[in-house]
Design a protein around this motif. Structure first.
Motif, mmCIF file in Angstrom:
data_model
loop_
_atom_site.group_PDB
_atom_site.id
_atom_site.type_symbol
_atom_site.label_atom_id
_atom_site.label_comp_id
_atom_site.label_asym_id
_atom_site.label_seq_id
_atom_site.Cartn_x
_atom_site.Cartn_y
_atom_site.Cartn_z
ATOM 1 N N ASN A 104 -30.234 -0.427 6.713
ATOM 2 C CA ASN A 104 -30.990 0.284 7.743
ATOM 3 C C ASN A 104 -32.245 -0.495 8.105
ATOM 4 O O ASN A 104 -32.103 -1.662 8.498
ATOM 5 N N ASP A 105 -33.409 0.085 8.043
ATOM 6 C CA ASP A 105 -34.616 -0.497 8.668
ATOM 7 C C ASP A 105 -34.882 -1.980 8.381
ATOM 8 O O ASP A 105 -34.722 -2.425 7.232
ATOM 9 N N GLN A 124 -33.681 -2.626 4.539
ATOM 10 C CA GLN A 124 -33.203 -1.564 3.657
ATOM 11 C C GLN A 124 -31.721 -1.816 3.402
ATOM 12 O O GLN A 124 -30.934 -1.911 4.347
ATOM 13 N N TRP A 154 -25.762 4.980 3.050
ATOM 14 C CA TRP A 154 -27.089 4.917 2.423
ATOM 15 C C TRP A 154 -26.999 5.227 0.933
ATOM 16 O O TRP A 154 -26.190 6.068 0.522
ATOM 17 N N MET A 160 -32.018 2.315 -2.531
ATOM 18 C CA MET A 160 -32.470 1.280 -1.604
ATOM 19 C C MET A 160 -33.047 0.063 -2.299
ATOM 20 O O MET A 160 -33.886 0.156 -3.196
ATOM 21 N N PHE A 187 -38.247 1.598 -0.732
ATOM 22 C CA PHE A 187 -38.162 2.028 0.661
ATOM 23 C C PHE A 187 -38.859 1.006 1.573
ATOM 24 O O PHE A 187 -39.301 -0.049 1.147
ATOM 25 N N SER A 188 -38.962 1.384 2.845
ATOM 26 C CA SER A 188 -39.454 0.429 3.842
ATOM 27 C C SER A 188 -40.906 0.023 3.627
ATOM 28 O O SER A 188 -41.683 0.746 3.011
ATOM 29 N N ARG A 197 -44.942 7.161 3.413
ATOM 30 C CA ARG A 197 -44.170 5.936 3.230
ATOM 31 C C ARG A 197 -44.272 4.950 4.391
ATOM 32 O O ARG A 197 -44.852 5.221 5.419
ATOM 33 N N ASP A 198 -43.613 3.811 4.176
ATOM 34 C CA ASP A 198 -43.420 2.766 5.180
ATOM 35 C C ASP A 198 -44.731 2.068 5.562
ATOM 36 O O ASP A 198 -45.084 1.981 6.741
ATOM 37 N N GLU A 255 -42.067 8.153 10.771
ATOM 38 C CA GLU A 255 -41.661 7.069 9.870
ATOM 39 C C GLU A 255 -42.053 5.709 10.472
ATOM 40 O O GLU A 255 -42.247 5.594 11.684
ATOM 41 N N CYS A 256 -42.097 4.715 9.622
ATOM 42 C CA CYS A 256 -42.185 3.311 10.038
ATOM 43 C C CYS A 256 -43.193 3.016 11.154
ATOM 44 O O CYS A 256 -42.835 2.480 12.209
ATOM 45 N N TYR A 290 -34.149 1.994 16.313
ATOM 46 C CA TYR A 290 -34.947 2.834 15.423
ATOM 47 C C TYR A 290 -35.664 2.004 14.364
ATOM 48 O O TYR A 290 -35.214 0.908 13.997
ATOM 49 N N ALA A 291 -36.789 2.566 13.882
ATOM 50 C CA ALA A 291 -37.507 2.006 12.726
ATOM 51 C C ALA A 291 -37.976 0.578 12.968
ATOM 52 O O ALA A 291 -38.195 -0.181 12.021
ATOM 53 N N TRP A 315 -29.871 7.709 12.978
ATOM 54 C CA TRP A 315 -29.528 8.502 11.788
ATOM 55 C C TRP A 315 -28.512 9.590 12.089
ATOM 56 O O TRP A 315 -27.843 10.092 11.192
HETATM 57 C C1 FRU Z 1 -36.385 5.186 8.247
HETATM 58 C C2 FRU Z 1 -36.451 5.532 6.764
HETATM 59 C C3 FRU Z 1 -37.822 5.204 6.208
HETATM 60 C C4 FRU Z 1 -37.543 4.999 4.749
HETATM 61 C C5 FRU Z 1 -36.185 4.340 4.781
HETATM 62 C C6 FRU Z 1 -35.310 4.714 3.620
HETATM 63 O O1 FRU Z 1 -35.120 4.932 8.717
HETATM 64 O O2 FRU Z 1 -36.133 6.892 6.571
HETATM 65 O O3 FRU Z 1 -38.804 6.187 6.476
HETATM 66 O O4 FRU Z 1 -38.509 4.194 4.140
HETATM 67 O O5 FRU Z 1 -35.570 4.742 5.985
HETATM 68 O O6 FRU Z 1 -34.159 3.936 3.605
#
Ligand code: FRU
Length: 485
Positions: free
Chosen positions: A20-21, A37, A45, A48, A77-78, A148-149, A200-201, A267-268, A291
């Motif tokens: 992912n991100d 990620q 998922w 991570m 995580f991110s 986070r992130d 997020e992010c 995204y992200a 997502w």
């Molecule tokens: C965004 C997210 C972040 C998190 C990560 C987890 O897509 O939900 O907020 O750090 O993915 O994989």
């Protein structure tokens, strides 16, 4: 290979398993680092890790070993990465090195609830190997389960590190002299922009307006998690304003919302750190998924791609400033077999592109609006299938319709039509369309209107058409290039 029919030709994908991100985007010693990620044990998922790839041109990537694995503090995580040029952290014996700032995610909060804290890892060998900091985590705040992130950058004016990170449905800003000790500076977001999901992010950076270095604005990107009741799923908003080293102030009315992309699959996304000053670009990449359905897309053995890397800019239009995006110029060197047309009159039923078969290509078209109410292209077509990239003249609306794009039945919200406002300036519209084996990315004008969408064409659907409805449109110029990396 049939199982790789959706494997992109010129977009980044993990060699195998789930991604992912984008994470830890940093440029150092001639190399672009892309971490991401990553779940090395499955195509959905899971716990991570940070996967890793390196490129010299943002297009051709070398896969590297996993950089960060889960540990006693939880999943990785991110987060972001920076070059610590002056060794403010003390990790590098006075030299420069890379520091990654990421979220440790575990379930060791009160009564087994989610706990998210920020941690560091560093690399003295240009990102090849990483050591986690023994003092992890470096930042916690129990008020926010979603915390986070972290995106970190050096703020030249206040001579300190700034961290922006997501905290519930706001962002929190911290500062630090050494990346290890962080002081709270401010919080932004209460009542601002969209709150349809968890934030997020985030990212925060300064850009010149219309390329004028004496007139700059700060841009804040904030991704918004999937809210099941919205068909749009997860998407990214942005704010334009001022940042003084402590606080961000939004230039817009609090309730107004700006979306980064009119499509569903961007995204992200965040930007690269530490590009050389003489380069001057702010380069962005996003996760080419949503997502809403990311875990059920019909690929085998691997899942998810990144968007094309894009240069971001600010342009003033009337009395508004807009964020514009354009794929990086490095992509141009991968174009082959370019075909060029000039001055074509497109009437209903006339398709001068009917003989072409293309699956990974880009096209650049300049239309002069005439009497057609709708015009545009159909890409990845066969008798039964097509993805329409169209423009409605009166509504000044750009759209991608993937209802008949191929395999769409893996999720009810996947098929659909996605539209965004796009101005035809002086009766002319420039479209740049990038099509790969499982995606279409459309950029109108200077990149002020963008649609990024996944596609899963069923079998061979290599056809291409230009079309006009209820009247004519003049195609002043058209070039089409295949792209192979
Ligand atoms: C965004 C997210 C972040 C998190 C990560 C987890 O897509 O939900 O907020 O750090 O993915 O994989």
């Amino acid at each position: 290979m049939l199982q790789d029919r959706y494997r992109p030709n010129f977009h980044f994908t993990p060699q195998q398993q789930w991604m992912n991100d984008p994470n830890g985007l940093v440029y150092f010693q001639g190399e672009y680092h892309l971490f991401y990620q990553y779940h090395p044990d499955g195509t959905t998922w899971g716990p991570m890790h940070w996967g890793h790839a390196i490129s010299k041109d943002l297009v051709s990537w070398d896969h590297m070993p996993v950089a960060l694995e889960p540990d006693e503090h939880g999943y990785i995580f991110s987060g972001s990465a920076v070059v610590d040029w002056e060794d403010t952290s003390g990790f590098f014996g006075g030299g420069a090195g890379l520091v990654a700032i990421f979220t440790h995610h575990d379930n060791a909060g009160e009564n087994g609830s989610v706990r998210e804290r920020q941690s560091l890892a560093y690399s003295s060998d240009s990102g090849r190997t990483w050591t986690k900091y023994s003092g992890n985590p470096v930042l916690a705040d129990t008020r926010f389960p979603d915390f986070r992130d972290p995106k970190v950058f050096w703020h030249t004016k206040s001579k300190r590190w700034i961290m922006i990170l997501a905290s519930g449905q706001t962002v929190s800003i911290y500062h630090s002299p050494n990346l290890k000790e962080w002081t709270f500076a401010s919080q932004f977001g209460e009542g601002e922009g969209s709150h349809i999901g968890v934030w997020e992010c985030p990212d925060l950076f300064e850009l010149p307006v219309d390329g004028d270095p004496s007139h700059t604005k700060w841009v804040m990107l904030v991704s918004i998690g999937n809210a099941p009741e919205y068909p749009e799923g997860s998407r990214t908003q942005y704010f334009i304003g001022q940042f003084n080293g402590t606080e961000f102030k939004n230039d817009d009315a609090a309730e107004s919302v700006r979306w980064l992309d009119g499509g569903r699959d961007n995204y992200a996304g965040v930007s690269w750190s530490d590009l050389p000053a003489e380069d001057g670009r702010r380069i962005y990449i996003g996760w080419l998924s949503n997502w809403k359905y990311a875990q059920v897309t019909p690929t085998e053995g691997w899942r998810s791609a990144m968007t094309l890397p894009r240069t971001l800019g600010l342009r003033s239009r009337a009395n508004r400033i807009l964020l514009v995006q354009r794929p990086v110029q490095e992509l141009d060197q991968w174009k082959t077999d370019t075909m060029q047309w000039n001055d074509l009159l497109i009437e209903p039923g006339y398709n001068p592109l009917s003989g072409l078969a293309l699956t990974s290509f880009m096209l650049e078209a300049e239309f002069e609006l005439q009497t057609a109410t709708e015009f545009g292209f159909k890409v990845r077509t066969s008798k039964e299938y097509e993805t329409v990239v169209g423009y409605l003249a009166e509504a000044q609306e750009l759209f991608v319709d993937r209802t008949q794009s191929g395999k769409t039945d893996f999720h009810t919200d996947f098929p659909g039509r996605h539209a965004v406002e796009a101005e035809a300036v002086d009766g002319r519209l420039v479209l740049r369309i990038w099509v790969d084996r499982c995606s279409v990315e459309v950029f109108a004008g200077e990149g002020e209107a963008v649609i990024t969408d996944l596609l899963f064409p069923i079998d061979e659907q290599p056809g291409l058409a230009v079309y006009a409805k209820h009247g004519n449109v003049r195609l002043a110029s058209l070039s089409i290039s295949s792209i192979f990396v």
